[in-house]
Design an enzyme around this catalytic site. Sequence first.
Site, PDB file in Angstrom:
ATOM      1  CD  GLU A 116      -3.484  -5.839   3.889  1.00 46.14           C
ATOM      2  OE1 GLU A 116      -4.318  -5.015   4.325  1.00 46.14           O
ATOM      3  OE2 GLU A 116      -2.249  -5.705   4.007  1.00 46.14           O
TER       4      GLU A 116
ATOM      5  CD  GLU B 168      -2.927  -1.027   2.395  1.00 49.24           C
ATOM      6  OE1 GLU B 168      -2.899  -0.014   3.132  1.00 49.24           O
ATOM      7  OE2 GLU B 168      -3.714  -1.954   2.566  1.00 49.24           O
TER       8      GLU B 168
HETATM    9  O1  IFM Z   1      -3.714  -3.352   9.256  1.00 44.90           O
HETATM   10  C1  IFM Z   1      -3.771  -2.794   7.980  1.00 44.90           C
HETATM   11  C2  IFM Z   1      -2.635  -3.316   7.114  1.00 44.90           C
HETATM   12  O2  IFM Z   1      -1.404  -3.102   7.699  1.00 44.90           O
HETATM   13  C3  IFM Z   1      -2.658  -2.624   5.774  1.00 44.90           C
HETATM   14  N1  IFM Z   1      -3.963  -2.695   5.166  1.00 44.90           N
HETATM   15  C4  IFM Z   1      -5.121  -2.367   5.965  1.00 44.90           C
HETATM   16  C5  IFM Z   1      -5.063  -3.119   7.287  1.00 44.90           C
HETATM   17  C6  IFM Z   1      -6.291  -2.756   8.153  1.00 44.90           C
HETATM   18  O3  IFM Z   1      -6.304  -1.403   8.450  1.00 44.90           O
END
Ligand code: IFM
Length: 491
Positions: A398, A214
């Site tokens: 994710e 990200e």
């Molecule tokens: O915990 C985070 C992760 O580190 C990166 N993406 C979003 C998740 C939830 O906020």
Amino acid sequence: MPDDGPRRRPDLSRRGFFALVGGAALAAALASCAPGETPVPAPTWTPPADPMAFPPGFVWGAATSAYQVEGSLTADGRRPSIWDTFAAQPGAIRDRSTGDPAADQYRRYPQDVELMAGLGLGAYRFSLAWPRIQPTGSGAANVAALDHYRRLVDALGARGIRSAVTLFHWDLPQALQDDGGWENRATAERFTDYAAICFDALRDVDIDWMTLNEPKSHAFAGHWYGAHAPGLRDPDVAAAAVHHQLLAHGLAVQRFREGGASGRIGIALNLIPVYPLDPTLPDGATRLDGRENRLFLDPVLKGSYPTDAIGAEPGQLPADPEAFAALQRDGDLEVIAAPNDFLAVQYYGVTGADSSGNEASIAPTSAASWQQIRAEGLYDLLMRLRRDYPEIPLLITENGIPDPTPDVTVDDPHRTDFLRAHFQQAARAIGEGVPLQGFYVWSLLDNFEWAEGYQQRWGLIAVDFDTQERTPKQSAEWYSQVVAANAVAAA
Ligand code: IFM
């Protein structure tokens, strides 16, 4: 995206959630929130009554990151990262906590591997800690740290679990920040050296490598509105962090190819469908899409930056476009667009945009106020990627939801409902030709949720942070059934 700031969205009504995900438990969990008139886009699709099968070989996994789970912040020569520095600042973390002990995974990884094996997971996505492997961000590798990650990868392999490894999940060595961090172009070169150490150390293992996690969250939350480390509030620095992170990505991909290590490589981008409040006035939504999505997708997959993502209009990153252009040297975009083997997509929800380009609330949120939940948005996103960036294989690396309470709980039907709805949308997209190859739930374990500290629990497995006792939640049991069947059944 785990942040608040200019992008903060008000808490919304959770009404309409039944229609979106068909989850009574999730709706009940959200029902205590203030009512309102939420303009949730109407669902256009109803999941079938029969289970939806995934293709043979589809990868089911769970994800974490080093600073969020490892703890042991001074073990084996690790030196501070920007998150150690940031967390120590008064008011930076909601509960004044730090990444110690987190989930103590640096020491308890054998237990976690057994838990994953018990769930039948096919893959584990975790990150390597740069401040362990190169404690000051440059120079010789720290053998103790490499040995640790070798033991983890081998333990996973022994249980038939594939490693998906992120090189940078926001824990920049503090020594590099002291030299300017991602504002400094040299950090991209330091990253390439670090990446080369990691590729060479694990060159025999068939790994799905992700260069960056990200880069948008890190650039914006960390450098534009200061909710994350390094806590800067300067949009021009954020723009530099965008370009230099992407340059680092491209250089690392090139280095990966030159080194001939096993495995594949890509980048993990958090993407968000943007829906115009008024479809007859889409320009604001288009600008916001530029900032949130195309600013990262286009350079990596097309070799060009969009022209509408940076500027003074609402929805844009309010940096100086000329200064951003001046950062770019001849050949940078060719490097950034070095071919990837896959695109790793992180999907949490959607946003609306008014006709000017301001973000707007259009869907119910979870306990994370930035998360506007709409499972169908995942389908929309996947179809858009196939249309605009064809050919590249996709992984969801994710997707998840926090518990509605900060208290430790294993009773999490809201998570089962959320995941079911998203798996169904993924299966739907695959059925229409999207080359989606895997799905990683965020997160394997309750962990340190950045500025929220330990107040948001995203895990399939509950962690009591006082005792480090791990207990699979009800959603983990349900997820293991999905994995075993390679199919998602209706509720
Ligand atoms: O915990 C985070 C992760 O580190 C990166 N993406 C979003 C998740 C939830 O906020």
